[in-house]
Write a protein that holds these residues in place. Sequence first.
Motif, PDB file in Angstrom:
ATOM      1  N   ARG A 255       0.862  -1.175   0.000  1.00 29.19           N
ATOM      2  CA  ARG A 255       0.000   0.000   0.000  1.00 29.19           C
ATOM      3  C   ARG A 255       0.904   1.232   0.000  1.00 29.19           C
ATOM      4  O   ARG A 255       1.741   1.405   0.889  1.00 29.19           O
TER       5      ARG A 255
ATOM      6  N   SER B 110      -2.420  -5.103  -9.184  1.00 25.14           N
ATOM      7  CA  SER B 110      -2.225  -4.309  -7.965  1.00 25.14           C
ATOM      8  C   SER B 110      -1.845  -2.871  -8.267  1.00 25.14           C
ATOM      9  O   SER B 110      -2.127  -1.960  -7.478  1.00 25.14           O
TER      10      SER B 110
ATOM     11  N   VAL C 152      -5.152  -1.114  -8.696  1.00 23.58           N
ATOM     12  CA  VAL C 152      -5.853  -1.008  -7.415  1.00 23.58           C
ATOM     13  C   VAL C 152      -5.292   0.135  -6.586  1.00 23.58           C
ATOM     14  O   VAL C 152      -6.040   0.954  -6.021  1.00 23.58           O
ATOM     15  N   GLU C 153      -3.984   0.224  -6.513  1.00 19.61           N
ATOM     16  CA  GLU C 153      -3.360   1.283  -5.723  1.00 19.61           C
ATOM     17  C   GLU C 153      -3.538   2.656  -6.366  1.00 19.61           C
ATOM     18  O   GLU C 153      -3.756   3.661  -5.680  1.00 19.61           O
ATOM     19  N   GLU C 154      -3.436   2.720  -7.689  1.00 23.19           N
ATOM     20  CA  GLU C 154      -3.641   4.007  -8.361  1.00 23.19           C
ATOM     21  C   GLU C 154      -5.034   4.556  -8.076  1.00 23.19           C
ATOM     22  O   GLU C 154      -5.193   5.745  -7.735  1.00 23.19           O
ATOM     23  N   LEU C 155      -6.042   3.722  -8.209  1.00 21.83           N
ATOM     24  CA  LEU C 155      -7.407   4.186  -7.984  1.00 21.83           C
ATOM     25  C   LEU C 155      -7.641   4.540  -6.522  1.00 21.83           C
ATOM     26  O   LEU C 155      -8.372   5.489  -6.211  1.00 21.83           O
ATOM     27  N   ARG C 156      -7.016   3.819  -5.609  1.00 23.49           N
ATOM     28  CA  ARG C 156      -7.153   4.153  -4.183  1.00 23.49           C
ATOM     29  C   ARG C 156      -6.540   5.513  -3.880  1.00 23.49           C
ATOM     30  O   ARG C 156      -7.106   6.312  -3.122  1.00 23.49           O
ATOM     31  N   LEU C 157      -5.380   5.795  -4.476  1.00 22.68           N
ATOM     32  CA  LEU C 157      -4.696   7.063  -4.217  1.00 22.68           C
ATOM     33  C   LEU C 157      -5.317   8.233  -4.980  1.00 22.68           C
ATOM     34  O   LEU C 157      -5.435   9.337  -4.440  1.00 22.68           O
TER      35      LEU C 157
ATOM     36  N   ARG D 290      -8.453   8.466  -6.579  1.00 27.68           N
ATOM     37  CA  ARG D 290      -9.901   8.640  -6.406  1.00 27.68           C
ATOM     38  C   ARG D 290     -10.484   9.503  -7.531  1.00 27.68           C
ATOM     39  O   ARG D 290     -11.080  10.559  -7.282  1.00 27.68           O
TER      40      ARG D 290
ATOM     41  N   ASP E  14     -17.273   2.957  -7.403  1.00 27.79           N
ATOM     42  CA  ASP E  14     -16.595   3.675  -6.308  1.00 27.79           C
ATOM     43  C   ASP E  14     -16.640   5.185  -6.504  1.00 27.79           C
ATOM     44  O   ASP E  14     -15.618   5.878  -6.434  1.00 27.79           O
TER      45      ASP E  14
END
Length: 211
Positions: A15, A125, A128-133, A135, A167
């Motif tokens: 993460r 992954s 996943v991390e790009e979209l989490r950071l 938004r 999301d």
Amino acid sequence: MPPTTPVPSVQTDRRYRSIAGLHRDLSLCRRCAAAGFSISSAPVVQGGAGRPAYLYGQAPGIVEGVTGAPWQGRAGRTLRGWLQLDEARFDATFYCASVTRCYPGRVSGRGDRTPSPAERRLCTSWRVEELRLLRPTLILTVGGLAATAIVGARTLIECVGKSYLVDDAIVIPLPHPSGASSWLNDPTNRRRLGKALTHARREIARLDEPG
């Protein structure tokens, strides 16, 4: 035989605190090569934390593999034309990513090689991390593999011309702008594309509206 240079390992489940940190690891990623897959470039990395929209394609092409920047060839010019954006506005709007991050090489007489399901999983992954950071409020998928990954669509006919909410982001699937694709030869599919582009341009214009 010349000595080999050790390849730094990159955690697949890390993460990240920032996009800059993710980019540092992504630029060193050799997961697919280490797994025995034939790839023909280093990862293509571009985009910053300030981009309001996320553009998700299939894989870099041969031009992108050489330049290290996304959407540099004919398909990129076509895509920018579809969206009615010049290169500067396109780059300022979109964080550009793809299902797999390295140019996969060509298949003799058949164009670029389609990344295998295993390769796609090895790259998941990063998304996943790009979209989490990041938004993002808007995601455009380009091509069937990208639409499958983001909205679960099985075919382009199923999803182009529709929009989805994932999301809190509006997701608009597009076909690939490659001249090698025959999908747009069908007038019905061209109408689907026209509907998708009308929606995409409208949502891009809204990105500039005050909060």
